[in-house]
Design a protein around this motif. Structure first.
Motif, PDB file in Angstrom:
ATOM      1  N   PRO A  51      -0.529  -3.052  10.051  1.00 40.37           N
ATOM      2  CA  PRO A  51      -1.022  -4.391   9.685  1.00 40.37           C
ATOM      3  C   PRO A  51      -2.536  -4.457   9.751  1.00 40.37           C
ATOM      4  O   PRO A  51      -3.195  -3.582  10.327  1.00 40.37           O
ATOM      5  CB  PRO A  51      -0.377  -5.300  10.728  1.00 40.37           C
ATOM      6  N   SER A  52      -3.071  -5.525   9.196  1.00 41.93           N
ATOM      7  CA  SER A  52      -4.512  -5.699   9.197  1.00 41.93           C
ATOM      8  C   SER A  52      -5.070  -5.816  10.612  1.00 41.93           C
ATOM      9  O   SER A  52      -6.082  -5.210  10.940  1.00 41.93           O
ATOM     10  CB  SER A  52      -4.878  -6.951   8.391  1.00 41.93           C
ATOM     11  N   SER A  68      -7.181  -2.383   7.434  1.00 40.92           N
ATOM     12  CA  SER A  68      -6.597  -2.461   8.774  1.00 40.92           C
ATOM     13  C   SER A  68      -7.590  -2.106   9.869  1.00 40.92           C
ATOM     14  O   SER A  68      -7.957  -0.943  10.050  1.00 40.92           O
ATOM     15  CB  SER A  68      -5.383  -1.525   8.874  1.00 40.92           C
ATOM     16  N   LEU A  98       4.649  -0.352  11.977  1.00 37.78           N
ATOM     17  CA  LEU A  98       4.174  -0.381  10.605  1.00 37.78           C
ATOM     18  C   LEU A  98       4.779  -1.580   9.877  1.00 37.78           C
ATOM     19  O   LEU A  98       5.901  -1.983  10.155  1.00 37.78           O
ATOM     20  CB  LEU A  98       4.572   0.898   9.858  1.00 37.78           C
ATOM     21  N   GLU A  99       4.027  -2.110   8.930  1.00 39.33           N
ATOM     22  CA  GLU A  99       4.552  -3.151   8.050  1.00 39.33           C
ATOM     23  C   GLU A  99       5.086  -2.568   6.746  1.00 39.33           C
ATOM     24  O   GLU A  99       5.806  -3.242   6.004  1.00 39.33           O
ATOM     25  CB  GLU A  99       3.459  -4.170   7.732  1.00 39.33           C
ATOM     26  N   ALA A 100       4.688  -1.339   6.447  1.00 38.91           N
ATOM     27  CA  ALA A 100       5.133  -0.665   5.224  1.00 38.91           C
ATOM     28  C   ALA A 100       5.102   0.833   5.476  1.00 38.91           C
ATOM     29  O   ALA A 100       4.434   1.309   6.404  1.00 38.91           O
ATOM     30  CB  ALA A 100       4.229  -1.023   4.049  1.00 38.91           C
ATOM     31  N   GLU A 130      -3.827  -1.677   2.637  1.00 40.63           N
ATOM     32  CA  GLU A 130      -3.971  -2.884   3.444  1.00 40.63           C
ATOM     33  C   GLU A 130      -5.076  -2.642   4.455  1.00 40.63           C
ATOM     34  O   GLU A 130      -4.905  -1.875   5.408  1.00 40.63           O
ATOM     35  CB  GLU A 130      -2.673  -3.234   4.160  1.00 40.63           C
ATOM     36  N   THR A 163       2.071  -0.741  17.970  1.00 43.56           N
ATOM     37  CA  THR A 163       2.120  -1.632  16.808  1.00 43.56           C
ATOM     38  C   THR A 163       3.005  -1.033  15.719  1.00 43.56           C
ATOM     39  O   THR A 163       2.776   0.092  15.278  1.00 43.56           O
ATOM     40  CB  THR A 163       0.702  -1.849  16.236  1.00 43.56           C
ATOM     41  N   TRP A 199      -4.534  -6.125  15.008  1.00 39.59           N
ATOM     42  CA  TRP A 199      -3.783  -6.001  16.257  1.00 39.59           C
ATOM     43  C   TRP A 199      -4.301  -7.103  17.173  1.00 39.59           C
ATOM     44  O   TRP A 199      -5.499  -7.224  17.390  1.00 39.59           O
ATOM     45  CB  TRP A 199      -4.018  -4.627  16.895  1.00 39.59           C
ATOM     46  N   LYS A 251       6.451   6.040  11.374  1.00 37.73           N
ATOM     47  CA  LYS A 251       5.141   6.340  11.962  1.00 37.73           C
ATOM     48  C   LYS A 251       4.895   7.842  12.085  1.00 37.73           C
ATOM     49  O   LYS A 251       3.751   8.289  12.162  1.00 37.73           O
ATOM     50  CB  LYS A 251       4.991   5.666  13.325  1.00 37.73           C
ATOM     51  N   GLY A 261       0.113   1.892   6.432  1.00 35.48           N
ATOM     52  CA  GLY A 261       1.188   0.911   6.565  1.00 35.48           C
ATOM     53  C   GLY A 261       1.026   0.007   7.767  1.00 35.48           C
ATOM     54  O   GLY A 261       1.839  -0.905   7.980  1.00 35.48           O
TER      55      GLY A 261
END
Length: 358
Positions: A110-111, A151, A140-142, A149, A138, A113, A94, A108
């Motif tokens: 997510p779409s 978001s 990161l997913e990537a 993505e 939150t 929260w 992050k 990165g």
């Protein structure tokens, strides 16, 4: 009004009336600019030109302009790590996230929260400070700039960043930096209920028929107007904003940052992770590019944004046009037609009108 414009107005009115008759949405409104010509606003069903619609994610364009105005004033930086301002972004992957990443959906994150759900599940009232803290936690997913993505979480993070840096509530920032500088008073985060088209019937959330309050649950939990949703406008009001975007937002943004909004960002940012064959993949700063499913086959250079409630704003410099199209397609339920067909049909007829030599 020329014969071409009369035919165009008639075609749009027919499409809106058919949308209502087919049950796509109970209300619809549209306002168009072609070159120097501002066509009459058109409304159908339970709407008039004075009806305000929940813009849903079209709000992200106002978020973008607000954030970039803070870049212009030196309060934010486009390419500095936001962890320099937000403690929650100072560690791990992050720590590399920038405002540009958030504005282009390449952070990165997510779409969605969904921290607001925990408050409802536990029967607690929404505590905005606690919810913002949860949002900023939150993960990161990537890693940043390894994927695109879309978001909503990223745009609410922009809101939290701006509030933290300025010490000013988000709604006041949007009013000061954007709405107060537009030549319209028909865009707002706090509409009068009686002027609004209703959205979804949500008894399970204790809201009943939602009207004059933001439909998006995350924005609702955060108090209304937020980074991802919460703006309301008439079709004519949104058209004014679209025309300002088309002209480079004079008096609102510097020419350089206005141009960055328009410029395709993803090829440089994603490198080999960018897929130029995907017609829905283009993105400037905040502005989506070449979304042919609703921008139309002629909209390859178009910019704009759509909203979940059945709204969209399309702007095209090459053709000199602006199309503001608003519906409440989620009323009374969200599981029907998503209005993509209507949006494309309207885009196609506007482009055909622009190209008509008569």
């Amino acid at each position: 009004m020329t014969a071409t414009h009369r035919h165009l107005e008639s075609d749009i009115r027919r499409l809106l009336n058919q949308c209502v008759a087919d049950g796509v949405a109970p209300a619809a409104s549209c306002a168009v600019v072609l070159g120097l010509d501002w066509l009459p606003e058109i409304a159908a069903g339970a709407a008039s030109p004075e009806t305000y619609f929940d813009l849903a994610s079209v709000t992200k364009l106002f978020t973008t302009v607000t954030a970039l105005s803070l870049v212009d004033s030196g309060e934010l930086e486009l390419d500095a790590a936001i962890g320099g301002r937000l403690p929650a972004y100072r560690r791990g992957a992050k720590s590399a996230v920038t405002l540009r990443h958030l504005l282009t959906h390449t952070s990165g994150l997510p779409s969605q929260w969904r921290g607001w759900e925990r408050s409802l599940d536990e029967g607690r009232a929404f505590d905005r400070q606690a919810l913002v803290a949860d949002l900023l936690d939150t993960p990161l997913e990537a890693a940043p700039v390894t994927r695109f993505e879309y978001s909503c979480a990223g745009f609410n993070t922009i809101m939290a960043l701006a509030e933290h840096v300025t010490g000013t509530p988000w709604a006041a920032l949007v009013q000061e930096r954007v709405l107060g500088r537009l030549a319209t008073d028909r865009i707002t985060g706090t509409p009068r209920v009686e002027h609004c088209a209703p959205t979804e019937f949500q008894p399970s959330l204790g809201r009943g028929l939602v009207r004059g309050i933001v439909h998006d649950e995350a924005a609702w939990s955060l108090g209304g107007l937020s980074g991802n949703a919460g703006m309301f406008a008439t079709a004519g009001g949104l058209r004014v904003f679209g025309a300002a975007l088309l002209d480079g937002l004079p008096g609102i943004l510097s020419p350089g940052l206005a141009a960055e909004m328009w410029r395709s960002q993803l090829p440089d940012m994603l490198g080999n992770n960018f897929n130029p064959a995907d017609p829905g993949f283009g993105h400037g700063l905040g502005l989506r590019i070449n979304q042919q499913p609703w921008m139309g086959t002629a909209g390859r250079e178009a910019r704009g944004h759509g909203g979940f409630t059945g709204t969209s704003l399309l702007i095209d410099r090459e053709h000199g046009l602006t199309v503001s199209l608003l519906t409440n397609r989620v009323s009374p339920r969200r599981d029907g037609d998503d209005a993509t067909g209507l949006r494309k049909a309207v885009s196609d007829v506007v482009y055909s009108g622009k190209n008509d030599p008569n």
